[in-house]
Design an enzyme around this catalytic site. Structure first.
Site, mmCIF file in Angstrom:
data_model
loop_
_atom_site.group_PDB
_atom_site.id
_atom_site.type_symbol
_atom_site.label_atom_id
_atom_site.label_comp_id
_atom_site.label_asym_id
_atom_site.label_seq_id
_atom_site.Cartn_x
_atom_site.Cartn_y
_atom_site.Cartn_z
ATOM 1 N N ARG A 314 0.809 -1.211 0.000
ATOM 2 C CA ARG A 314 0.000 0.000 0.000
ATOM 3 C C ARG A 314 0.849 1.271 0.000
ATOM 4 O O ARG A 314 0.315 2.375 -0.163
ATOM 5 C CB ARG A 314 -0.974 0.008 1.171
ATOM 6 C CG ARG A 314 -0.337 0.083 2.529
ATOM 7 C CD ARG A 314 -1.401 0.041 3.622
ATOM 8 N NE ARG A 314 -2.304 -1.082 3.455
ATOM 9 C CZ ARG A 314 -3.219 -1.443 4.358
ATOM 10 N NH1 ARG A 314 -3.338 -0.770 5.470
ATOM 11 N NH2 ARG A 314 -4.010 -2.465 4.144
ATOM 12 N N SER A 323 7.163 -12.101 -5.842
ATOM 13 C CA SER A 323 7.040 -13.339 -6.612
ATOM 14 C C SER A 323 5.572 -13.653 -6.862
ATOM 15 O O SER A 323 4.694 -13.311 -6.064
ATOM 16 C CB SER A 323 7.696 -14.499 -5.860
ATOM 17 O OG SER A 323 9.076 -14.273 -5.688
ATOM 18 N N ARG A 401 5.740 2.530 10.291
ATOM 19 C CA ARG A 401 5.884 1.094 10.545
ATOM 20 C C ARG A 401 6.754 0.747 11.744
ATOM 21 O O ARG A 401 6.779 -0.414 12.159
ATOM 22 C CB ARG A 401 6.414 0.401 9.279
ATOM 23 C CG ARG A 401 5.565 0.633 8.038
ATOM 24 C CD ARG A 401 4.120 0.265 8.256
ATOM 25 N NE ARG A 401 3.309 0.451 7.044
ATOM 26 C CZ ARG A 401 2.011 0.244 6.984
ATOM 27 N NH1 ARG A 401 1.360 -0.146 8.068
ATOM 28 N NH2 ARG A 401 1.343 0.446 5.869
#
Length: 461
Positions: A314, A323, A401
């Site tokens: 985001r 992947s 974060r």
């Protein structure tokens, strides 16, 4: 207001900028025709003429005009596979129903179109068992943000997406002709969305199929190469590369912007440690630290859960490489502390991942295609990702974060990333950390109240 089936599976065009294609057509005219902006706007009210002009302009490669038309989409009861696919379009905006806070016990799940009715029932029973286990874990006191790792990736997700016309065309092409076309669910949603967009903005969609069929593949072909085998990257975070002498470069570009001095003068000033310190501190504490974008870092984050992946993707201002979900190793999964400390829950948790892996391997042996087996993974299965961010985006990423309010998995990754970045570019990253470390806590009543502890922790990191 249009009436919608509130239980339907699909994507719905719920909003379109008031001026629709008119502003796109006006944009096509303004750069080549005389007159003022509003005068040209007045000339751009005829739908047929607009459609012809849009076609002419975009065929010549000037696709930026399509960005003036904006679409609001509702994705309802689509799988998490679709959610992950869509949110990778970085120029769109998203708001997703959070699995950290909302109980998903009765959320429901997507069922692929099996040709065998018995296999379909087997699928339903198998997936329903994980939702029951999720409910048992939440009832046992496991936080929803940890119990969510047991949710299969066929779970129903609901989210809003707002996107300009150009990025929407990229999305549609990927859904219908690119990497998403392999999945019947994504391809079906692409067809559904295309029909709605074409009805409302036919000029922008003119000749869409013919142009899209000529698109280059959106997945590189490495079939001629001898590739290394897949394996975990080891340490939770690895700094692959960073800008050399980043602090000096950032200082140099900041001084050129601020003073217009010569390159040589800026370079000389950037050799003075006190100047570097003062410039970097001023940048970090400003609301527009554009010079930080001069420094770029590439990081590898290993063993990121599929749930945690959402928190990474985001962030819009990054180049992230993930992947394919077709390559997920079902043997790898995250283990939350809330489960690890309870032997009974730990056994159930471990058994759940083993159960999903066994079913995946059994169905693969029976010839079920990987595009269907993509749903046979749990949200706690993990992947490795690589992302490249500049120091300005890292300032935002680490501010959010490393905060105690962040989900614990991404917080651990962020703190380790900050530790490595401080080793690589200490002059810059000494200032980085959660909001309370930089200046003040913005969380209000949700604040952890541990500002001094956080300041001490990140000072010593």
């Amino acid at each position: 207001m249009a009436a919608y089936d509130q239980q339907a599976h699909g994507v719905f065009l719920i909003g379109l900028s008031d001026c629709g294609e008119k502003v796109t057509a006006a944009g096509g005219r303004v750069s080549t025709q005389p007159g003022t902006a509003l005068g040209i706007w007045e000339k751009s009210q005829d739908p047929e003429k607009n459609a012809g002009l849009i076609d002419k302009v975009t065929r010549s490669g000037h696709n930026s005009v399509v960005e003036h038309t904006y679409y609001n989409l509702a994705f309802q009861n689509v799988s998490a596979v679709v959610e992950q696919f869509v949110i990778e379009f970085r120029l769109a905006s998203f708001t997703v129903k959070s699995r950290r806070y909302v109980d998903f016990s009765d959320a429901g799940f997507y069922v692929p179109g099996f040709h065998d009715a018995a296999l379909s029932e087997r699928y339903r029973a198998h997936m329903a068992s994980f939702f029951r286990l999720y409910a048992e874990f939440t009832e046992a006191g496991v936080p929803k943000e940890d119990a969510r790792f047991l949710l299969p990736y066929c779970l129903f997700s609901n989210f809003f997406c707002s996107v300009n016309g150009r990025e929407l065309l990229h999305m549609l092409r990927a859904m219908l002709y690119g990497r998403g076309s392999r999945f019947s669910e994504i391809r079906g949603l692409g067809e559904m969305l295309l029909a709605q967009v074409r009805e409302r903005t036919p000029g922008i969609l003119h000749d869409f199929e013919a142009r899209s069929a000529e698109m280059r593949p959106d997945v590189p072909d490495f079939s001629a190469l001898k590739l290394p085998k897949a394996e975990s990257g080891g340490e939770p975070v690895a700094l692959l590369r960073g800008t050399p002498d980043a602090a000096q470069l950032v200082t140099q570009t900041a001084l050129i912007e601020a003073t217009g001095c010569s390159t040589a003068a800026a370079a000389a000033a950037a050799q003075d440690g006190e100047t570097v310190r003062a410039v970097l501190e001023a940048l970090v504490h400003s609301s527009r630290p554009r010079a930080l974008e001069s420094a770029v870092y590439t990081l590898r984050f290993n063993s990121v859960s599929l749930s945690g992946l959402t928190h990474f993707t985001r962030h819009r201002m990054q180049s992230i490489q993930i992947s394919s979900l077709l390559q997920t190793d079902r043997a790898r999964h995250i283990l939350p502390p809330s489960v690890a400390q309870d032997k009974a829950l730990l056994q159930q948790y471990t058994d759940a991942f083993a159960k999903m892996q066994r079913e995946y391997e059994a169905l693969k042996a029976e010839g079920v295609p990987e595009e269907t087996l993509v749903y046979y993974q749990l949200s706690g299965n993990t992947v490795d990702i690589v992302t490249t961010m500049n120091a300005r985006e890292l300032l935002l990423f680490l501010r959010l974060r490393t905060c105690t309010r962040a989900q614990w998995e991404i917080r651990a990754h962020a703190i380790e990333a900050l530790r490595l970045l401080r080793q690589a570019s200490p002059e810059i990253f000494r200032y980085y950390g959660p909001s309370c470390f930089l200046d003040r806590c913005p969380e209000g009543k949700f604040s952890c109240g541990r500002m001094q502890e956080m300041h001490d922790m990140f000072s010593a990191l």
